[in-house]
Enzyme design. Structure first.
Site, short mmCIF file in Angstrom:
data_model
loop_
_atom_site.label_atom_id
_atom_site.label_comp_id
_atom_site.label_asym_id
_atom_site.label_seq_id
_atom_site.Cartn_x
_atom_site.Cartn_y
_atom_site.Cartn_z
N ASN A 49 18.26 30.75 -6.68
CA ASN A 49 18.30 29.38 -7.24
C ASN A 49 18.12 29.36 -8.76
O ASN A 49 18.37 28.34 -9.40
CB ASN A 49 17.25 28.48 -6.59
CG ASN A 49 17.63 28.02 -5.19
OD1 ASN A 49 16.79 27.73 -4.35
ND2 ASN A 49 18.93 27.95 -4.91
N GLU A 61 15.55 32.07 17.41
CA GLU A 61 16.65 31.20 17.80
C GLU A 61 17.10 30.44 16.56
O GLU A 61 16.27 30.10 15.70
CB GLU A 61 16.19 30.20 18.87
CG GLU A 61 15.82 30.84 20.19
CD GLU A 61 17.01 31.44 20.92
OE1 GLU A 61 18.11 30.86 20.83
OE2 GLU A 61 16.83 32.48 21.56
N ASP A 94 18.64 22.13 3.46
CA ASP A 94 19.87 22.06 2.68
C ASP A 94 20.45 20.64 2.70
O ASP A 94 20.30 19.93 3.69
CB ASP A 94 20.88 23.06 3.28
CG ASP A 94 21.98 23.41 2.31
OD1 ASP A 94 21.94 22.96 1.14
OD2 ASP A 94 22.90 24.15 2.70
C1 FPP Z 1 19.06 22.58 -0.99
O1 FPP Z 1 19.80 21.44 -1.28
C2 FPP Z 1 17.70 22.39 -1.35
C3 FPP Z 1 17.04 23.11 -2.32
C4 FPP Z 1 17.67 24.19 -3.10
C5 FPP Z 1 15.65 22.84 -2.64
C6 FPP Z 1 14.77 22.38 -1.52
C7 FPP Z 1 13.63 21.70 -2.16
C8 FPP Z 1 13.03 20.59 -1.73
C9 FPP Z 1 13.30 19.92 -0.46
C10 FPP Z 1 11.99 19.96 -2.60
C11 FPP Z 1 10.83 20.81 -2.99
C12 FPP Z 1 10.09 21.33 -1.82
C13 FPP Z 1 8.75 21.28 -1.65
C14 FPP Z 1 8.13 22.05 -0.54
C15 FPP Z 1 7.86 20.48 -2.51
P1 FPP Z 1 21.03 21.56 -2.29
O2 FPP Z 1 20.57 21.11 -3.62
O3 FPP Z 1 21.61 22.94 -2.25
O4 FPP Z 1 21.98 20.53 -1.65
P2 FPP Z 1 23.59 20.56 -1.64
O5 FPP Z 1 24.01 21.81 -0.91
O6 FPP Z 1 23.95 19.31 -0.90
O7 FPP Z 1 24.04 20.53 -3.07
#
Ligand code: FPP
Length: 238
Positions: free
Chosen positions: A74, A205, A26
């Site tokens: 999402n 954990e 996150d």
């Molecule tokens: C949360 O940050 C992150 C996500 C919803 C996506 C996670 C994806 C990646 C790290 C990239 C793709 C992964 C792979 C394995 C290739 P957010 O956008 O909710 O951040 P925020 O809460 O700060 O807005």
């Protein structure tokens, strides 16, 4: 890296005792916002963090790592951002598959990925097939994943077989062939599970980090494993 080496594998096996670590990655959006960049940059940098952490996992003695890349919730994000995330998934597979093959990483997907774009589904199926016989580390990526739905699917499958027991339901989860979840990490200071691995986390954990995902490094993972090693797990006993 000097941090937490005592709990790490120095060639003689990991002493932290964790086999399976899961991460809610996150904070990509906030990382980008702090730099006045579009959110897509945060996700892109997030993939670099994924690469480094996955590379480090085996050396730290982990058998499995599960990463929350795209939840079933999402889809509520703007279309542009969804497209960015799917594009990053394509790039990631294209650029890192050879390394998984070479490094004995077995790719696994948890979630209903078959509803994604057909070309991405084909890439994923190809990557799954090419790494299916690897035994080093299992890298499970959660795509269109929701834990409540996973439990419903698993319970239904168990019911069809006429065996609605704990073991029978567990055997139908996406994680059935993975080691039990030991440690669940969430970055960016948020402290909730967000429909991730609800069944598997029963005795895991939990470790929450203030670090935004793009800034998360193998040293932070080592720190989490060090903290895990110091905890006493009682599984409800005394
Ligand atoms: C949360 O940050 C992150 C996500 C919803 C996506 C996670 C994806 C990646 C790290 C990239 C793709 C992964 C792979 C394995 C290739 P957010 O956008 O909710 O951040 P925020 O809460 O700060 O807005």
């Amino acid at each position: 890296m000097t941090l937490a080496v005592s709990a790490l594998d120095d060639g003689g096996g990991a002493t932290h005792g964790a086999r399976h670590v899961a991460i809610i990655m996150d904070g990509n959006g906030r990382w980008a916002k702090k730099r006045h960049l579009p959110r897509a940059f945060g996700h892109k940098k997030g993939v670099e963090a994924v690469r480094e952490v996955v590379r480090a996992a085996r050396g730290m003695g982990l058998e499995a790592m599960t990463l929350y890349a795209f939840s079933s919730e999402n889809w509520r994000r703007p279309e542009d951002e969804i497209n960015d995330l799917m594009g990053l998934m394509r790039t990631f597979i294209r650029s890192d598959l050879a390394e998984f093959v070479a490094n004995d990483v077995r790719l696994h997907i948890i979630g209903d990925y078959r509803v994604l774009a057909p070309d991405l589904v084909a890439m994923i199926d190809d990557a799954l097939a090419k790494t299916a016989h690897n035994r080093g580390t299992t890298l499970a990526i959660a795509l269109n994943y929701g834990a409540q739905q996973e439990i419903v699917f698993a319970a239904r499958a168990a019911a069809v077989k006429g065996d609605i027991t704990l073991e029978a339901i567990e055997a139908e989860l996406y994680t059935a062939d993975m080691p039990p979840l030991d440690l669940l990490i969430r970055t960016s200071g948020e402290e909730r599970l967000s429909n991730f691995l609800l069944w598997q986390a029963a005795y895991a954990e939990l470790w929450f980090s203030e670090v935004l995902w793009p800034d998360f490094t193998p040293a932070h993972l080592a720190q989490a494993l060090e903290a895990f090693a110091a905890r006493e797990r009682r599984y409800g006993g005394r």
